[in-house]
Design an enzyme around this catalytic site. Structure first.
Site, PDB file in Angstrom:
ATOM      1  N   SER A 167      19.125  29.385 -18.340  1.00 56.99           N
ATOM      2  CA  SER A 167      20.099  30.351 -18.332  1.00 56.99           C
ATOM      3  C   SER A 167      20.629  30.573 -19.692  1.00 56.99           C
ATOM      4  O   SER A 167      20.596  29.646 -20.576  1.00 56.99           O
ATOM      5  CB  SER A 167      21.334  30.044 -17.144  1.00 56.99           C
ATOM      6  OG  SER A 167      22.122  31.036 -17.448  1.00 56.99           O
ATOM      7  N   TYR A 180      28.350  25.373 -14.336  1.00 55.35           N
ATOM      8  CA  TYR A 180      27.344  25.899 -14.199  1.00 55.35           C
ATOM      9  C   TYR A 180      26.626  26.175 -15.698  1.00 55.35           C
ATOM     10  O   TYR A 180      25.439  25.983 -15.869  1.00 55.35           O
ATOM     11  CB  TYR A 180      27.277  27.487 -13.726  1.00 55.35           C
ATOM     12  CG  TYR A 180      26.001  28.318 -13.520  1.00 55.35           C
ATOM     13  CD1 TYR A 180      25.071  27.922 -12.762  1.00 55.35           C
ATOM     14  CD2 TYR A 180      25.627  29.314 -14.289  1.00 55.35           C
ATOM     15  CE1 TYR A 180      23.766  28.449 -12.336  1.00 55.35           C
ATOM     16  CE2 TYR A 180      24.517  30.274 -14.292  1.00 55.35           C
ATOM     17  CZ  TYR A 180      23.693  29.668 -13.179  1.00 55.35           C
ATOM     18  OH  TYR A 180      22.436  30.131 -13.022  1.00 55.35           O
TER      19      TYR A 180
END
Length: 284
Positions: A167, A180
């Site tokens: 990501s 995250y």
């Protein structure tokens, strides 16, 4: 060189591809693209109904796929799915570790620290241990266990690869979602470790790092209940040189490239941003 003289096309006939998290928007498209290129695709998800819906669409288009239920945090669940896949489709050649996600229990309310003003406010000091543990396990442990189970099929074979999903958070942590961001940084690092570890076996390991795509998973962060963009959406688009969110299908070119050992046979250990220029922009 003329087009018909290219040394490769995206032809995955004879390959078995396993995609985890394939009941979701992004990974379901990856599964469909692999099938359209000739691969036999194991569509794997925690929810069998979601996986089966994707398989039904793939089969409707005349391609080969089967649905499998598995929990990427339970090795016995993965092994059970693996045994079915080998029996029905064959040993795995391509693995996409698509299962991942975040948790509200690992997210703060504000970007910058401020004293707690209400019971609904989540400060850094309110972050839950179980929230962090869930996010790390889902993204890191889920990648580890699934790769352990399916990469064993790839030993001693040519043309095998693993594709992880990292990501933008892995490059620069985004505010409000510390678990995250940290977990995806771990996925990127683990990708490079795996690429090195399996290099002599001919197993390539890479990752894609999607930028900002508007999906059901992040809908509440990006859009108000009336459909207007949130302040966070404004910040994202202002820092994305292309000035828009990505379209899910815009992940497919990189996915097919990195999983195709003819096209990317000398590519391993890379984390490829697909972000509209977000990671290249300094903000000034």
């Amino acid at each position: 060189m003329k087009a018909n003289e290219l040394p490769f096309t995206t032809d995955l006939k004879g390959k078995v591809a396993v995609v985890t998290g394939a009941g979701g928007v992004l990974c379901s498209l990856m599964a469909k693209a692999l099938a359209a290129c000739g691969a036999k695709v194991a569509v794997m998800d925690l929810h069998l109904v979601a996986a089966q819906a994707v398989v039904d669409e793939i089969k409707k288009d005349g391609y080969i796929a089967e649905a499998y239920e598995a929990n990427v945090l339970k090795k016995e669940s993965l092994m059970a799915a693996h045994d079915k896949i080998v029996k029905e489709l064959g040993p795995c050649d391509i693995l996409i570790n698509g299962a991942g996600g975040n948790s509200p229990k690992a997210s703060t309310t504000d970007e910058f620290y401020a004293p707690k003003v209400s019971e609904d406010t989540v400060t850094f000091f309110d972050l839950k241990e179980e929230g962090f543990e869930f996010v790390f396990n889902l993204n890191i442990l889920g990648t580890l266990l699934t790769t352990q189970v399916f990469a064993a099929d790839m030993l001693g074979k040519e043309g095998c690869s693993v594709l992880n999903i990292s990501s933008m958070n892995a490059f620069t942590p985004l505010t409000k979602i510390p678990a995250y961001s940290s977990a995806k940084a771990g996925v990127s690092n683990f990708t490079k470790w795996l690429a090195t570890h399996f290099a002599k076996e001919g197993i390539r390991v890479n990752a894609i790092a999607p930028g900002f795509f508007s999906t059901a998973q992040n809908k509440a962060l990006l859009w108000n209940t009336d459909g207007t963009p949130t302040a966070r959406t404004g910040k994202i688009l202002n820092n994305t040189p292309m000035g828009r969110f990505g379209k899910p299908e815009e992940l497919l070119g990189a996915t097919l490239f990195l999983t195709d050992s003819k096209a990317a046979g000398f590519v391993t250990g890379v984390v490829l941003p697909i972000d509209g220029g977000f990671s290249a922009y300094s903000g000034v």
